[in-house]
Write a protein that holds these residues in place. Structure first.
Motif, short mmCIF file in Angstrom:
data_model
loop_
_atom_site.label_atom_id
_atom_site.label_comp_id
_atom_site.label_asym_id
_atom_site.label_seq_id
_atom_site.Cartn_x
_atom_site.Cartn_y
_atom_site.Cartn_z
N ARG A 141 10.63 10.12 2.74
CA ARG A 141 9.60 9.24 2.18
C ARG A 141 9.29 9.63 0.74
NH1 ARG A 141 5.00 10.09 5.49
NH2 ARG A 141 5.94 8.71 7.03
N CYS A 149 -5.98 -1.53 0.51
CA CYS A 149 -5.17 -0.32 0.33
C CYS A 149 -6.03 0.92 0.13
CB CYS A 149 -4.23 -0.49 -0.87
SG CYS A 149 -2.88 -1.66 -0.64
N GLU A 191 0.59 5.72 -4.56
CA GLU A 191 -0.40 6.67 -4.09
C GLU A 191 -1.81 6.11 -4.29
OE1 GLU A 191 0.90 11.16 -4.70
OE2 GLU A 191 0.98 10.00 -6.57
N CYS A 224 0.82 -1.22 0.00
CA CYS A 224 0.00 0.00 0.00
C CYS A 224 0.85 1.27 0.00
CB CYS A 224 -0.94 0.00 1.21
SG CYS A 224 -2.15 -1.35 1.21
N ALA A 225 1.94 1.28 0.75
CA ALA A 225 2.73 2.50 0.92
C ALA A 225 3.51 2.87 -0.33
CB ALA A 225 3.68 2.35 2.10
N ARG A 226 3.65 1.97 -1.29
CA ARG A 226 4.51 2.23 -2.44
C ARG A 226 3.77 2.76 -3.66
NH1 ARG A 226 9.59 1.15 -2.37
NH2 ARG A 226 9.71 0.88 -4.64
N ASP A 228 9.76 7.49 -2.97
CA ASP A 228 8.45 7.13 -3.51
C ASP A 228 8.51 7.05 -5.03
OD1 ASP A 228 5.82 6.80 -4.21
OD2 ASP A 228 5.15 8.77 -3.49
#
Length: 526
Positions: free
Chosen positions: A339, A256, A235, A231-233, A343
């Protein structure tokens, strides 16, 4: 979509002299820096996205076109609407007033948001609203001109998103002159080539509205891999657009996306809600209600959550370094910048300003910032500064100044009618030239201007950024600054302190702190 994603970083002198020599006066003593609470007090400018906000002033609850467009689109997907609960209808005069007065966007972009706001309406026509607002013809001319010849200063993704919006807008308005076939074909080809789901989705949907079938080839080719990233990788807005293009919602994608139904950005929420409805007839009923309330006149107010920007963050970084506090960067800001630097979904247009901010703070922010630094060195400085290219000219010179890339030959002439008092634009041109190493050119442009008097006047009138610009230009052009000015400076600057956060500064006395004014104060007192 962000209507125009533009890099607008302000340039700064890399090192401000601690003392200057003045004939017959010996060494002039600069005032000492203000208190040391700046790093902690930056929390007052912390945005919901952990970047620095431009101002401490809370966002109002006035209606705006962007949240009205996407807030209404989201509300139309909510279960209550599907079961007969009505959304307040748009009052044409209220939307026309908003379209006429909202000057942050160009006429074509305002027309785009009006069209989205009225999508599905059977009683109100977008063309009628824009005629009432007096911007229909200018919007159509602007959209058609851009489609024929996109702005060469726009990056590929900005150009793709803008052309998609304008095709959809012209289709909505039933524009009399046909959209050039070549423009549609170029848009289709670029939609197939791009690897970013959001502009690809908008282009595909706009072209379909114009009767052109197209496939987002590259995005769909990579869809399986992208949908499996954690999910964090990726948007949420990009993940939602990818899901809509592929028309496949996996269990992991659902996990996500669901938290983003409360995202502060209304376009993100709309695309996420659309994506979460794929493949299940009753899925809408299980989703929470939209967070935006539609007013009785059919408009939607701006979100109270204020987001920070990289431009304001760069100004805060400059304030920290001018106050010799770069080693005390707030942990929340360091975490956010690193971060962003790692990204892979970072907007390409953000890379250079991210790189400039990280360089200013001596932070290793990761591969995206590294790429931004490389891109900065490759920027072309226009051969001559003009009104048409000033944005690109300034951005390229600011980047060269930040990274110490040296002076590039460029012709600059200031307006002939400015006289002894230079405009803010002219002052910043002089400063960025000097900071980039074009010192002789900066001195020539400042010749004959009484910059110290201009700085005094700006301080008396409560214009802190204007005073800082004048002093920086004076220093850049080697003008003598008398000791009496430095003696008076702390008291004059102190008048602009924020009442609640005294190590932050407002543009003028009694105002709320801004990132630019805080940068200006620390440059004046460095």
């Amino acid at each position: 979509m962000k209507n125009r994603v533009i890099v607008t970083a302000l340039a700064a002198i890399a090192a401000v002299a601690l003392a200057v020599s003045v004939a017959d006066e010996g060494t002039v003593a600069r005032p000492g820096p203000p208190g040391g609470e700046l790093p902690g007090q930056l929390a007052a400018l912390r945005g919901a996205n952990d970047l620095v906000r431009a101002t401490r002033t809370d966002v109002g609850r006035d209606p705006a076109l962007y949240p009205t467009a996407y807030g209404r689109l989201e509300a139309a997907l909510a279960p209550g609407h599907r079961t007969g609960a009505s959304i307040p209808a748009v009052r044409p005069d209220a939307l026309a007033d908003l379209a006429r007065t909202e000057a942050l966007d160009t006429p074509a972009w305002r027309a785009h948001y009006v069209c989205l706001s009225l999508e599905g309406s059977r009683s109100v026509e977008a063309a009628e609203v824009l005629d009432r607002a007096g911007i229909r013809q200018s919007a159509e001319r602007e959209a058609l001109a851009y489609l024929r010849a996109p702005d060469p200063e726009d990056d590929a993704l900005t150009s793709l998103a803008t052309r998609a919006a304008f095709v959809r807008t012209l289709a909505c308005l039933g524009h009399g002159a046909p959209i050039p076939r070549g423009a549609l074909e170029r848009l289709a080809a670029d939609a197939a080539r791009t690897d970013r789901p959001v502009p690809a989705l908008h282009a595909v949907e706009a072209l379909r509205a114009a009767g052109v079938d197209v496939r987002a080839t590259r995005v769909l080719r990579d869809a399986d891999v992208l949908s499996r990233t954690d999910c964090a990788r990726q948007e949420p807005i990009q993940r939602a657009a990818l899901t809509l293009l592929s028309q496949r919602l996996t269990a992991s994608t659902r996990v996500c996306l669901k938290p983003s139904l409360s995202d502060p950005d209304s376009q993100t929420r709309w695309l996420v809600r659309r994506a979460l409805r794929i493949g299940a007839a009753d899925s809408a009923a299980s989703l929470p209600a939209p967070v935006d309330a539609i007013r009785s006149d059919g408009l939607v107010a701006k979100s109270p959550a204020q987001l920070g920007t990289l431009t304001a963050t760069y100004n805060a970084a400059r304030a920290l370094t001018a106050g010799a506090r770069q080693q005390d960067v707030p942990a929340w800001l360091t975490k956010k910048l690193t971060r962003m630097g790692s990204d892979p979904g970072l907007e390409p247009s953000d890379r250079i300003l991210l790189a400039m901010t990280c360089h200013r703070l001596s932070l290793d922010c990761g591969p995206q910032a590294d790429q931004g630094a490389e891109e900065a060195s490759a920027l072309t400085v226009p051969a001559r500064l003009t009104a048409e290219n000033q944005r690109g000219w300034y951005g390229a010179m600011a980047a060269r100044a930040e990274f110490g890339l040296g002076c590039r030959a460029t012709a600059v002439d200031l307006p002939a009618d400015e006289g002894a008092g230079l405009s803010s634009r002219s002052l910043r041109v002089i400063v960025v030239l000097a900071d980039a190493g074009c010192t002789a050119q900066a001195r020539r442009l400042a010749d004959g201007a009484d910059l110290v008097a201009q700085a005094r006047e700006a301080l008396r009138e409560g214009d802190l950024p204007g005073a800082s610009d004048a002093v920086e230009a004076a220093l850049a052009s080697d003008q003598s600054i008398p000791q009496t000015f430095w003696d008076d400076l702390p008291g004059l600057v102190r008048r602009c302190r924020d009442a609640e956060f005294p190590d932050l500064y407002a543009d003028s006395p009694g105002g709320a702190a801004t990132a630019d004014a805080t940068r200006a104060a620390y440059y004046l007192l460095a």
